[in-house]
Design an enzyme around this catalytic site. Structure first.
Site, PDB file in Angstrom:
ATOM      1  N   ASP A 278       0.532  -0.888   0.092  1.00  0.00           N
ATOM      2  CA  ASP A 278       0.226  -0.325   0.068  1.00  0.00           C
ATOM      3  C   ASP A 278       1.159   1.088   0.122  1.00  0.00           C
ATOM      4  O   ASP A 278       0.356   2.342   0.504  1.00  0.00           O
ATOM      5  CB  ASP A 278      -0.977  -0.041   1.483  1.00  0.00           C
ATOM      6  CG  ASP A 278      -0.600   0.022   2.268  1.00  0.00           C
ATOM      7  OD1 ASP A 278       1.041  -0.035   2.521  1.00  0.00           O
ATOM      8  OD2 ASP A 278      -0.901  -0.928   3.509  1.00  0.00           O
TER       9      ASP A 278
ATOM     10  N   GLU B 172       0.033  -8.810  -0.996  1.00  0.00           N
ATOM     11  CA  GLU B 172      -0.680  -8.390  -0.402  1.00  0.00           C
ATOM     12  C   GLU B 172      -1.722  -7.621  -0.137  1.00  0.00           C
ATOM     13  O   GLU B 172      -2.199  -6.727   0.386  1.00  0.00           O
ATOM     14  CB  GLU B 172       0.635  -7.870   0.789  1.00  0.00           C
ATOM     15  CG  GLU B 172       0.089  -7.851   2.059  1.00  0.00           C
ATOM     16  CD  GLU B 172       1.070  -7.370   3.034  1.00  0.00           C
ATOM     17  OE1 GLU B 172       0.897  -5.891   3.116  1.00  0.00           O
ATOM     18  OE2 GLU B 172       1.857  -7.312   4.189  1.00  0.00           O
TER      19      GLU B 172
ATOM     20  N   GLU C 217      -2.178   4.988   3.091  1.00  0.00           N
ATOM     21  CA  GLU C 217      -1.997   3.331   2.794  1.00  0.00           C
ATOM     22  C   GLU C 217      -3.888   2.999   1.926  1.00  0.00           C
ATOM     23  O   GLU C 217      -3.645   2.033   1.653  1.00  0.00           O
ATOM     24  CB  GLU C 217      -1.607   2.687   3.381  1.00  0.00           C
ATOM     25  CG  GLU C 217       0.462   2.956   3.421  1.00  0.00           C
ATOM     26  CD  GLU C 217       0.148   4.356   4.508  1.00  0.00           C
ATOM     27  OE1 GLU C 217      -0.197   5.324   5.177  1.00  0.00           O
ATOM     28  OE2 GLU C 217       1.276   4.049   5.179  1.00  0.00           O
TER      29      GLU C 217
ATOM     30  N   HIS D 260       6.234   4.412  13.230  1.00  0.00           N
ATOM     31  CA  HIS D 260       6.588   6.501  11.678  1.00  0.00           C
ATOM     32  C   HIS D 260       5.445   6.785  11.057  1.00  0.00           C
ATOM     33  O   HIS D 260       6.048   7.422   9.660  1.00  0.00           O
ATOM     34  CB  HIS D 260       7.596   4.783  10.406  1.00  0.00           C
ATOM     35  CG  HIS D 260       6.662   4.425  10.033  1.00  0.00           C
ATOM     36  ND1 HIS D 260       6.792   2.370  10.842  1.00  0.00           N
ATOM     37  CD2 HIS D 260       6.185   3.537   8.931  1.00  0.00           C
ATOM     38  CE1 HIS D 260       5.587   1.643   9.772  1.00  0.00           C
ATOM     39  NE2 HIS D 260       5.426   2.797   8.227  1.00  0.00           N
TER      40      HIS D 260
ATOM     41  N   ARG E 125       3.097   8.142   9.469  1.00  0.00           N
ATOM     42  CA  ARG E 125       2.190   9.865   8.501  1.00  0.00           C
ATOM     43  C   ARG E 125       1.018  10.524   9.785  1.00  0.00           C
ATOM     44  O   ARG E 125       1.450  11.264   9.398  1.00  0.00           O
ATOM     45  CB  ARG E 125       2.061  10.036   7.109  1.00  0.00           C
ATOM     46  CG  ARG E 125       3.506   9.989   5.893  1.00  0.00           C
ATOM     47  CD  ARG E 125       3.127   9.601   4.768  1.00  0.00           C
ATOM     48  NE  ARG E 125       3.979  10.150   4.239  1.00  0.00           N
ATOM     49  CZ  ARG E 125       4.694  10.969   3.923  1.00  0.00           C
ATOM     50  NH1 ARG E 125       4.908  12.097   3.788  1.00  0.00           N
ATOM     51  NH2 ARG E 125       6.122  10.481   2.815  1.00  0.00           N
TER      52      ARG E 125
ATOM     53  N   HIS F 137      13.135   5.061  13.073  1.00  0.00           N
ATOM     54  CA  HIS F 137      13.050   5.496  11.709  1.00  0.00           C
ATOM     55  C   HIS F 137      13.567   6.760  11.024  1.00  0.00           C
ATOM     56  O   HIS F 137      13.205   7.749  11.693  1.00  0.00           O
ATOM     57  CB  HIS F 137      11.629   5.782  10.862  1.00  0.00           C
ATOM     58  CG  HIS F 137      11.321   5.481   9.519  1.00  0.00           C
ATOM     59  ND1 HIS F 137      11.715   6.269   9.184  1.00  0.00           N
ATOM     60  CD2 HIS F 137      10.624   4.516   9.291  1.00  0.00           C
ATOM     61  CE1 HIS F 137      10.743   6.768   7.333  1.00  0.00           C
ATOM     62  NE2 HIS F 137      10.724   5.005   7.920  1.00  0.00           N
TER      63      HIS F 137
HETATM   64  C1  UD1 Z   1       6.693   4.848   3.477  1.00  0.00           C
HETATM   65  C2  UD1 Z   1       4.989   4.355   3.602  1.00  0.00           C
HETATM   66  C3  UD1 Z   1       4.656   3.347   4.288  1.00  0.00           C
HETATM   67  C4  UD1 Z   1       5.345   2.537   4.943  1.00  0.00           C
HETATM   68  C5  UD1 Z   1       6.454   3.223   5.341  1.00  0.00           C
HETATM   69  C6  UD1 Z   1       7.802   2.036   5.881  1.00  0.00           C
HETATM   70  C7  UD1 Z   1       4.003   5.800   1.443  1.00  0.00           C
HETATM   71  C8  UD1 Z   1       2.756   6.330   1.875  1.00  0.00           C
HETATM   72  N1  UD1 Z   1       4.471   5.188   3.464  1.00  0.00           N
HETATM   73  O1  UD1 Z   1       5.974   5.783   4.620  1.00  0.00           O
HETATM   74  O2  UD1 Z   1       3.328   2.900   3.993  1.00  0.00           O
HETATM   75  O3  UD1 Z   1       4.718   1.478   6.224  1.00  0.00           O
HETATM   76  O4  UD1 Z   1       7.290   4.156   3.737  1.00  0.00           O
HETATM   77  O5  UD1 Z   1       8.725   2.906   6.555  1.00  0.00           O
HETATM   78  O6  UD1 Z   1       4.096   5.366   0.727  1.00  0.00           O
HETATM   79  N2  UD1 Z   1      14.181   8.941   4.441  1.00  0.00           N
HETATM   80  C9  UD1 Z   1      15.293   8.903   4.115  1.00  0.00           C
HETATM   81  N3  UD1 Z   1      16.078   7.413   4.171  1.00  0.00           N
HETATM   82  C10 UD1 Z   1      15.537   6.193   3.926  1.00  0.00           C
HETATM   83  C11 UD1 Z   1      13.786   6.382   3.976  1.00  0.00           C
HETATM   84  C12 UD1 Z   1      12.937   7.683   4.396  1.00  0.00           C
HETATM   85  O7  UD1 Z   1      16.309   9.528   4.905  1.00  0.00           O
HETATM   86  O8  UD1 Z   1      15.919   5.437   3.128  1.00  0.00           O
HETATM   87  C13 UD1 Z   1      13.348   9.917   4.339  1.00  0.00           C
HETATM   88  C14 UD1 Z   1      13.454  10.864   4.049  1.00  0.00           C
HETATM   89  O9  UD1 Z   1      13.032  12.768   4.631  1.00  0.00           O
HETATM   90  C15 UD1 Z   1      11.951  10.888   3.481  1.00  0.00           C
HETATM   91  C16 UD1 Z   1      10.940  10.555   4.486  1.00  0.00           C
HETATM   92  O10 UD1 Z   1      12.501   9.821   5.712  1.00  0.00           O
HETATM   93  O11 UD1 Z   1      11.704  11.628   2.738  1.00  0.00           O
HETATM   94  C17 UD1 Z   1       9.821  10.031   4.596  1.00  0.00           C
HETATM   95  O12 UD1 Z   1       9.597   8.820   3.586  1.00  0.00           O
HETATM   96  P1  UD1 Z   1       8.685   7.779   3.187  1.00  0.00           P
HETATM   97  O13 UD1 Z   1       8.843   6.999   2.527  1.00  0.00           O
HETATM   98  O14 UD1 Z   1       8.127   9.029   1.816  1.00  0.00           O
HETATM   99  O15 UD1 Z   1       7.171   8.243   4.115  1.00  0.00           O
HETATM  100  P2  UD1 Z   1       6.967   6.850   5.199  1.00  0.00           P
HETATM  101  O16 UD1 Z   1       7.195   7.338   6.389  1.00  0.00           O
HETATM  102  O17 UD1 Z   1       8.858   6.251   5.272  1.00  0.00           O
HETATM  103  N1  UDP Z   2      12.769  -3.375  10.044  1.00  0.00           N
HETATM  104  C1  UDP Z   2      14.455  -3.213  10.251  1.00  0.00           C
HETATM  105  N2  UDP Z   2      14.790  -2.911  10.634  1.00  0.00           N
HETATM  106  C2  UDP Z   2      14.514  -1.902  11.251  1.00  0.00           C
HETATM  107  C3  UDP Z   2      12.925  -1.399  11.829  1.00  0.00           C
HETATM  108  C4  UDP Z   2      12.366  -2.285  10.793  1.00  0.00           C
HETATM  109  O1  UDP Z   2      14.440  -3.742   9.392  1.00  0.00           O
HETATM  110  O2  UDP Z   2      15.390  -0.590  12.145  1.00  0.00           O
HETATM  111  C5  UDP Z   2      11.595  -4.135   9.146  1.00  0.00           C
HETATM  112  C6  UDP Z   2      10.777  -4.908   9.869  1.00  0.00           C
HETATM  113  O3  UDP Z   2      11.615  -6.374  10.573  1.00  0.00           O
HETATM  114  C7  UDP Z   2       9.743  -5.531   9.195  1.00  0.00           C
HETATM  115  C8  UDP Z   2      10.034  -3.539   8.362  1.00  0.00           C
HETATM  116  O4  UDP Z   2      11.587  -3.497   8.237  1.00  0.00           O
HETATM  117  O5  UDP Z   2       9.827  -6.050   8.219  1.00  0.00           O
HETATM  118  C9  UDP Z   2       8.315  -2.980   8.587  1.00  0.00           C
HETATM  119  O6  UDP Z   2       8.619  -1.807   8.209  1.00  0.00           O
HETATM  120  P1  UDP Z   2       8.083  -0.434   8.485  1.00  0.00           P
HETATM  121  O7  UDP Z   2       7.886  -0.639   9.959  1.00  0.00           O
HETATM  122  O8  UDP Z   2       9.602   0.975   8.743  1.00  0.00           O
HETATM  123  O9  UDP Z   2       6.735  -0.178   7.479  1.00  0.00           O
HETATM  124  P2  UDP Z   2       6.062  -1.536   7.531  1.00  0.00           P
HETATM  125  O10 UDP Z   2       5.823  -2.515   7.604  1.00  0.00           O
HETATM  126  O11 UDP Z   2       4.776  -0.823   8.647  1.00  0.00           O
HETATM  127  O12 UDP Z   2       4.950  -1.195   6.070  1.00  0.00           O
END
Ligand code: UD1
Ligand code: UDP
Length: 386
Positions: free
Chosen positions: A98, A120, A134, A220, A222, A253
């Site tokens: 999602d 999924e 999502e 994490h 939003r 995160h």
């Molecule tokens: C996204 C997904 C969420 C998922 C989550 C997993 C959407 C709308 N949300 O949310 O469904 O659960 O990822 O973690 O798609 N950033 C970094 N390095 C990284 C990743 C993120 O610096 O490797 C920072 C960046 O500033 C980025 C911000 O985190 O802009 C947010 O990342 P984003 O993917 O937009 O949203 P998530 O809250 O991570």
């Molecule tokens: N995870 C990881 N390292 C971390 C935290 C989470 O590898 O420090 C893994 C966790 O085991 C899970 C996935 O990341 O499989 C979940 O990611 P996140 O919570 O960011 O996203 P969501 O599942 O809510 O979409």
């Protein structure tokens, strides 16, 4: 026979983790040509995870920006994935879950007339505000998908109730169990590599996680960033102050908003250990050792329940009710309003862990899957030839 050209499109850490079993099997099978397109919605988190599974994307769109907004991110993914599809012309696109990457990749495929398989499929809260965005993303993908790979019977029922054609729905189990099974031997091995990894973890944490008990915390979402996450963290502080011997490990995160909030609330709390995100093997090692989990993550709810752990879910609702039925998930609210009472109920019930049907190590009896999801997905594609 002509090979089926499948493009798997991924962008975030959970998509890498849950698509890895499918990507690995596609690469090994003679029936498929496998392309892996990485949007780069996440950078560090996803790259690290791809290394764990030895996945190298064939195409990297590299689109992440700091504190990215959904509008800009969505339009970038839509246009870049469209170009990717135009130049590679796959027979089928696979997306997961999602995220913005999944939804925009599905939409680009729809515009290009390419069938979509949704891994999924069918998870629902039926509340567009929670999780945001999502819930909309996954509902929209269900309108587009030719193949809906539902992890459980409940997920299938959600799709049927929305009028999704039954002939497009296949119950496969959740691929997260495949991933955990793939790594469980690494996680529990006595190899030199693993003992080095464990030493590094202990020095990062500043305590011995193998002998001292601790809880694992992640956060994490939003929709919680504008206040509820802060209230929730304050409840965690209260929980810690009620239980002086409780340690809480929080891999934070990289989202800048989560980072600054975590520092502000927990920075000086000596019971809460803030650490950098862990790679997936390290994370599973801690999950395998912890006493219980506090999280708003989707994937971690499934992983923890698959290991027989109790989870305080810092959300109002969950799209993963199988773990509620198993008696292991407890919803404590986006703002953590029920965290303290649920924790007490959990401590009282802790004896149940041993009796739970999901004992540590036996992932095949997880309510989310049996570890065979990726095999089923490939078999369905081979049988039906998209
Ligand atoms: C996204 C997904 C969420 C998922 C989550 C997993 C959407 C709308 N949300 O949310 O469904 O659960 O990822 O973690 O798609 N950033 C970094 N390095 C990284 C990743 C993120 O610096 O490797 C920072 C960046 O500033 C980025 C911000 O985190 O802009 C947010 O990342 P984003 O993917 O937009 O949203 P998530 O809250 O991570
Ligand atoms: N995870 C990881 N390292 C971390 C935290 C989470 O590898 O420090 C893994 C966790 O085991 C899970 C996935 O990341 O499989 C979940 O990611 P996140 O919570 O960011 O996203 P969501 O599942 O809510 O979409």
């Amino acid at each position: 026979v002509k090979k089926i050209k499948v493009a798997t499109i991924i962008g975030t850490r959970p998509e890498v983790i849950k698509m890895a079993p499918v990507i690995r099997k596609l690469a090994l099978s003679e029936r498929f040509t496998s392309l892996v397109c990485f949007s780069g919605q996440h950078r560090d988190l996803a790259n690290e995870t791809m290394q764990v599974f030895a996945i190298e994307p064939t195409h990297n769109l590299n689109l992440m920006t700091p504190s990215q907004g959904l509008d800009a991110l969505s339009s970038l993914i839509l246009s870049h994935v469209s170009n990717f599809l135009g130049s590679t012309q796959p027979d089928l696109v696979l997306v997961h879950g999602d995220t913005t990457t999944a939804y925009m990749a599905a939409l680009a495929s729809f515009y290009a007339g390419i069938p979509v398989g949704h891994v999924e499929a069918g998870l629902r809260t039926h509340n567009l505000a929670n999780p945001f965005p999502e819930e909309l993303n996954r509902q929209a993908i269900a309108r587009i998908a030719r193949y809906n790979f539902a992890p459980t019977a409940l997920a299938k029922a959600n799709l049927v109730a929305e009028g999704v054609k039954e002939s497009s729905i296949y119950i496969t189990g959740n691929t997260v169990v495949d991933s955990m099974n793939f790594l469980v031997r690494t996680v529990r091995s006595d190899s030199k590599e693993n003992s080095d990894r464990k030493k590094k973890l202990k020095s990062e944490l500043g305590f011995d996680y193998e002998t001292d008990s601790f809880a694992l915390l992640t956060s994490h979402r939003r929709e919680s960033l504008d206040g509820e996450m802060e209230q929730c963290f304050e409840q965690v502080v209260k929980l810690a102050s009620c239980h002086e011997s409780l340690r809480i490990v929080f891999p934070v995160h990289p989202n800048p908003k989560v980072q600054s909030l975590a520092l502000r609330v927990f920075g000086r709390n000596n019971q809460v250990h803030l650490i950098a995100p862990l790679d997936y093997v390290e994370f599973l090692i801690l999950l395998d050792s912890c006493e219980f989990v506090i999280t708003d993550s989707g994937g971690i709810q499934e992983e923890a329940v698959s290991l027989g752990l109790h989870v305080l879910v810092t959300r109002d609702e969950t799209e993963r009710p199988e773990g509620l039925q198993a008696g292991l998930l407890r919803l404590v609210g986006n703002s953590g309003s029920n965290l303290l009472s649920a924790a007490e109920a959990m401590f009282d019930a802790e004896a149940r862990r041993a009796k739970s049907t999901f004992t540590t190590g036996d992932l095949r009896v997880s309510p989310y899957g049996d570890g065979m999801a990726a095999d089923r997905i490939l078999d369905i594609l081979i049988d039906s030839r998209p």
